[in-house]
Design an enzyme around this catalytic site. Structure first.
Site, PDB file in Angstrom:
ATOM      1  N   LYS A  62      -2.115  -3.442   6.084  1.00 18.37           N
ATOM      2  CA  LYS A  62      -1.336  -3.769   4.892  1.00 18.37           C
ATOM      3  C   LYS A  62       0.164  -3.888   5.157  1.00 18.37           C
ATOM      4  O   LYS A  62       0.863  -4.630   4.470  1.00 18.37           O
ATOM      5  CB  LYS A  62      -1.588  -2.722   3.802  1.00 18.37           C
ATOM      6  CG  LYS A  62      -3.011  -2.667   3.285  1.00 18.37           C
ATOM      7  CD  LYS A  62      -3.397  -3.923   2.519  1.00 18.37           C
ATOM      8  CE  LYS A  62      -4.755  -3.792   1.854  1.00 18.37           C
ATOM      9  NZ  LYS A  62      -5.139  -5.016   1.114  1.00 18.37           N
ATOM     10  N   SER A  88      -9.546  -2.469  10.229  1.00 15.18           N
ATOM     11  CA  SER A  88      -8.396  -2.734   9.367  1.00 15.18           C
ATOM     12  C   SER A  88      -7.601  -1.491   9.020  1.00 15.18           C
ATOM     13  O   SER A  88      -6.434  -1.584   8.636  1.00 15.18           O
ATOM     14  CB  SER A  88      -8.863  -3.424   8.083  1.00 15.18           C
ATOM     15  OG  SER A  88      -9.834  -2.636   7.418  1.00 15.18           O
ATOM     16  N   GLU A 143      -0.049  -2.917  -6.895  1.00 16.02           N
ATOM     17  CA  GLU A 143      -1.320  -2.302  -7.248  1.00 16.02           C
ATOM     18  C   GLU A 143      -1.944  -1.772  -5.968  1.00 16.02           C
ATOM     19  O   GLU A 143      -1.626  -2.235  -4.875  1.00 16.02           O
ATOM     20  CB  GLU A 143      -2.240  -3.320  -7.904  1.00 16.02           C
ATOM     21  CG  GLU A 143      -3.023  -4.197  -6.938  1.00 16.02           C
ATOM     22  CD  GLU A 143      -2.165  -5.069  -6.026  1.00 16.02           C
ATOM     23  OE1 GLU A 143      -2.551  -5.236  -4.846  1.00 16.02           O
ATOM     24  OE2 GLU A 143      -1.132  -5.581  -6.467  1.00 16.02           O
TER      25      GLU A 143
END
Length: 401
Positions: free
Chosen positions: A95, A385, A117
């Protein structure tokens, strides 16, 4: 291969075949247009790209390693397994790539406040991190259920100076957090930047977020060719919630038809609507939160509840580029159950000493299912991830540790 739709040689803005687009209230048309213009300028600006690349290298920790999982490979007995280690990045997940790119855009646009969010909390942590780095006020919306099951990440966000707003309406998960973030943006768009966390939402977000994550695939391709004497992987595996880590890995390989692209969705605890978050298992086309894609909805168009043991995959829609790749047959999307993901997480921990996020464990599980039947002289890449620190409470309960 370009997935953006073209008509008589002209690109249709923000569309992947029929999917994507911009379905927003009138008050948000200008902010989206402003953002699209700023991104188009930035993506062609050498100074912007240099600053972004420098932050990825010096702050986030790129390039991440491509690691040969020897013991897992031996255990499975088929193709060699490589792990793309996005879990080693600062903040613990992919991210941060997108957040660094978008915070630079917010700075260029002269915004003073960041909203976001988050589901699993990793995007929230990454947003709070870059907001602290650049001195922005930061508000993160998070479903109340996710606040409870991801309390570690909530604490991290607050330590970084972000305000975490728990959303109690609806399903109390990511969909409802996005709704609240959108309401905030409508009211405060003059000074507020909405840092959306996946390849979702209205144009330009799906394209922009993909581009900020494309470094994953570029690195993986180069690293794999070095490790495997110029060859290409037989398959790529990645988990798919909104789909940012997957499209970041897949994008560099779209033209390589011999490379299978396999996305693992949340198969949850059953096949009925409300028991999973696998959009290609019973989903249908529709518009949700700004974009046209596949959605889990009933016959009346009402959004169905979803379930996944992993908060980051617990969402009723999927990025529009993934919808298009599915329809083209270029990528395959499969449902992986909660139990399969939990078992894969444990297997990876006990063979390689790596505790992956439960989201990533869905991709590991699908690789574990397929690899034994693949030729031993070939190799695959699994995208890790994120790391599993945030999921230890769930793992402790579900695996009775």
């Amino acid at each position: 291969m370009s997935t953006e739709q073209t008509v008589i040689g002209k690109s249709v803005e923000g569309r992947f075949g029929p999917y994507g687009g911009r379905y927003v209230p009138e008050t948000l048309v200008y902010p989206h247009e402003e953002l699209a213009a700023a991104y188009e300028k930035a993506r062609n600006d050498a100074a912007f790209q240099h600053e972004f690349d420098q932050l990825l290298r010096d702050y986030a920790g790129r390039p991440t390693r491509l690691y040969f999982a020897r013991r897992l490979t031996e255990k499975l007995g088929g193709a060699r397994v490589y792990l793309k280690r996005e879990d080693l990045l600062h903040t613990g997940a992919h991210k941060i790539n997108n957040c660094l790119g978008q915070i630079l855009l917010a700075k260029r646009l002269g915004k003073k406040r960041i909203i976001a969010e988050t589901g699993a909390g990793q995007h929230g942590v990454a947003t709070a991190t870059v907001a602290a780095l650049f001195g922005f006020e930061c508000v993160v919306y998070m479903g109340a259920e996710d606040v409870e099951r991801q309390s570690l990440n909530v604490a991290r966000m607050r330590l970084l100076g972000a305000e975490v707003c728990s959303v109690s309406g609806g399903t109390r998960t990511l969909k409802d957090a996005i709704n609240e973030a959108m309401r905030d943006w409508v009211t405060n768009c003059a000074d507020t930047y909405y840092l959306l966390g996946s390849v979702l939402g209205a144009h330009p977000y799906p394209t922009m977020v993909r581009d900020f994550h494309a470094c994953i695939g570029r690195e993986a391709r180069r690293q794999f060719m070095e490790a495997e004497n110029g060859g290409l992987p037989l398959a790529l595996f990645a988990c798919v919630g909104g789909g940012s880590n997957a499209i970041g890995l897949f994008h560099e390989f779209l033209n390589d038809k011999e490379v299978a692209l396999i996305g693992a969705e949340a198969g949850g605890r059953g096949t009925g609507l409300g028991e999973h978050a696998a959009r290609f298992r019973g989903g249908s086309q529709g518009v949700l939160q700004g974009t046209f894609s596949y959605i889990l909805q009933d016959e009346h168009g009402q959004i169905c509840p979803t379930h996944s043991v992993s908060a980051g995959l617990d969402y009723p829609s999927i990025g529009p580029e993934h919808a298009f790749l599915h329809d083209l047959g270029r990528a395959e999307y499969v449902a992986v159950s909660d139990q399969e993901a939990l078992e894969a997480c444990q297997l990876l921990a006990r063979t390689e000493g790596i505790i992956s996020a439960l989201e990533s464990s869905h991709a590991v599980a699908e690789a574990c299912r397929r690899v034994p039947g693949m030729p031993r002289d070939r190799a695959v890449i699994v995208n890790l991830s994120g790391r599993g620190d945030k999921d230890m409470g769930i793992l402790q309960r579900e695996l009775q540790l």
